[in-house]
Design an enzyme around this catalytic site. Structure first.
Site: not given
Ligand code: ADP
Ligand code: CIR
Length: 344
Positions: A114, A213, A217
Site C-alpha cells: 500500500r 489516516e 491509501r
C-alpha cells in the site's frame, strides 16, 4: 488539551517523549500553521497513548516546517534520514528483482503493498475540515469510479454500511478498523464515519481507503507470494489515480503523510507468512528482520498479535529509499526467513 510541558511515565519509550525536550517545547508551543494546527495538536496522540512508538502527527505539510524542531529528530531517528538528505522515487517494476519466493504456497499466505497519498494544497486528516473531507470523498470516489479494466470497481461509504459487512471486510483484511485510539487522539476520527469509505475491484485485489489516516491509501493485494505482480498492479493504479488527483509531494520529504513514519514512499509492502518454527525463537527471528530493515506485526494490522505462527512482515524504511528498494527490502528478508524456516 494540555498547554503545559507534558510529563511522561518512566516506562514511556515513544519518540515523542525522547525528542520533546523542554527547550524544543518552549520554542514551538506558541506556533501555529496556516490551518491553525498547533504543537498541542501534533503531540496529543502520544500524550494520550503513552505506549505509542512515535506519538506525533502532522496537520498539514507546513507542520513539518513549523514544528521541524520536533519532527526532524523523529524523522532522523525513525528513517535515518537527515535534514540535508533528499528523497527519490522509483516506481519502475522492471527494477524490482522478485521472482515468487514461495511458488508452492507453503509459507506466504498473502501479499499486500500500500501507499498513502494526500491531496495537494489541502490540510492532512488531523486538521481537515468536515467540508474539505466530504469534498475529497466526492472527488476521489468519483475519479475511482471512472476506472476501467481490471481496476474497475465500486465505492462503499462506511456510513450506512451494515455492521455485518464491515466486520467481514475487516476480518478479511480489506478494511480499516474503526475507533483506533491513536488516530482518535490525533483528531483523525472526527465526524466519524462521514466521508470515509472503501473502493475495490470485484476480486478485491485493488482497493483504496478514503479518509482514514491518510486521504488515500492505495492498496494492491492477493493471495500467495507473487510480490512483483502485486507491485506492478499498484504502480498502474497509482498512475491512473494521479492523472486525476494531485498528490502532496515535497522534494525533501517525498509524499506527505500525516504520520512521519510514512513520509517518502509512504509505502508498506508486506506478506502474511507462516513461520511457526522460527518464531519460537524471537531473537533469531528479529535478527533477520533487523538485518533487512523489516517490521514484524500481527495479522490484524498494527498493534495486533500473531495467530498460528503467521506474521505480517513489512519494510520499515520508507523515506530516503525508493519504492523499489522498499519492496526489495521486504523480498530479500522474506527469502532469508523462508530459508531459515525450512532449515529448522
Ligand atoms: P497499514 O498497512 O495501513 O499500515 P495495518 O497494519 O493496520 O495498516 O494493516 C491494515 C490491514 O491490512 C489489516 O487488516 C492487515 O491485516 C491487512 N494486511 C496487511 N498486510 C497484509 C498481507 N500481506 N496480507 C493480507 N492482509 C494484510
Ligand atoms: C504510534 O506512535 O505508535 C502510532 N501513532 C502509530 C505509529 C505508526 N506506525 C509505525 O510505527 N509504522
Amino acid at each position: 488539551m494540555s498547554d503545559k510541558f507534558p510529563i511522561f511515565p518512566k516506562e514511556c519509550k515513544s519518540m515523542l517523549c525522547k525528542h520533546l525536550t523542554q527547550e524544543v517545547y518552549q520554542g514551538l508551543k506558541d506556533k501555529k500553521t496556516v490551518s491553525g494546527f498547533t504543537l498541542a495538536n501534533a503531540i496529543q496522540s502520544g500524550i494520550d497513548n503513552v505506549d505509542s512508538g512515535i506519538g506525533v502527527y502532522a496537520g498539514d505539510t507546513e507542520s513539518y516546517e513549523i514544528f521541524a524542531g520536533l519532527f526532524d529528530p523523529i524523522i532522523e531517528d525513525y528513517h535515518g534520514f537527515k535534514t540535508t538528505d533528499s528523497h527519490q522515487s522509483n516506481l519502475n517494476p522492471d527494477d524490482l528483482k522478485a521472482p515468487n519466493p514461495d511458488p508452492e504456497n507453503e509459507y506466504i499466505v498473502s501479499t499486500r503493498i500500500r501507499v498513502g497519498r494526500n491531496v495537494a494544497n489541502l490540510p492532512l486528516g488531523p486538521a481537515i475540515t468536515r467540508e474539505q473531507r466530504k469534498q475529497i470523498e466526492a472527488d476521489v470516489s468519483g475519479s475511482l469510479s471512472a476506472l476501467t479494466g481490471s481496476l474497475a470497481g465500486k465505492y462503499f461509504p462506511i456510513e450506512g454500511m451494515s455492521a455485518e459487512i464491515s466486520k467481514q471486510l475487516i476480518e478479511d483484511h480489506f478494511l480499516f478498523k474503526a475507533g483506533d485510539r491513536f488516530l482518535q487522539s490525533a483528531g483523525l476520527n472526527r465526524d466519524w464515519p462521514e466521508g470515509r469509505g472503501i473502493y475495490h475491484n470485484d476480486e478485491k485485489t485493488f482497493l483504496v481507503w478514503i479518509n482514514e489516516e491518510d486521504q488515500l491509501r492505495i492498496i494492491s493485494m492477493q493471495m500467495g507470494g507473487d510480490i512483483a505482480e502485486v507491485f506492478t498492479r499498484l504502480v498502474t493504479a497509482i498512475g491512473e489515480i494521479e492523472k486525476k488527483v494531485p498528490f502532496s509531494y515535497s522534494k525533501h520529504l517525498g509524499y506527505i503523510t500525516s504520520c512521519p513514519t510514512n513520509l517518502g514512499t509512504a509505502m508498506r509492502a508486506s506478506v502474511h507468512i507462516a513461520l511457526p518454527k522460527l518464531s519460537a525463537d524471537m531473537q533469531a527471528f528479529q535478527a533477520i528482520t533487523d538485518k533487512h530493515h523489516l517490521q514484524i506485526r500481527g495479522i490484524h494490522g498494527e498493534h495486533s498479535e500473531s495467530e498460528g505462527g503467521v506474521y505480517d512482515i513489512s519494510n520499515m524504511r520508507r523515506l530516503g529509499v525508493t519504492e523499489v528498494q522498499c519492496v526489495q527490502d521486504m523480498y530479500d528478508g522474506v527469502v532469508e526467513l523462508i530459508a531459515c524456516e525450512k532449515s529448522l
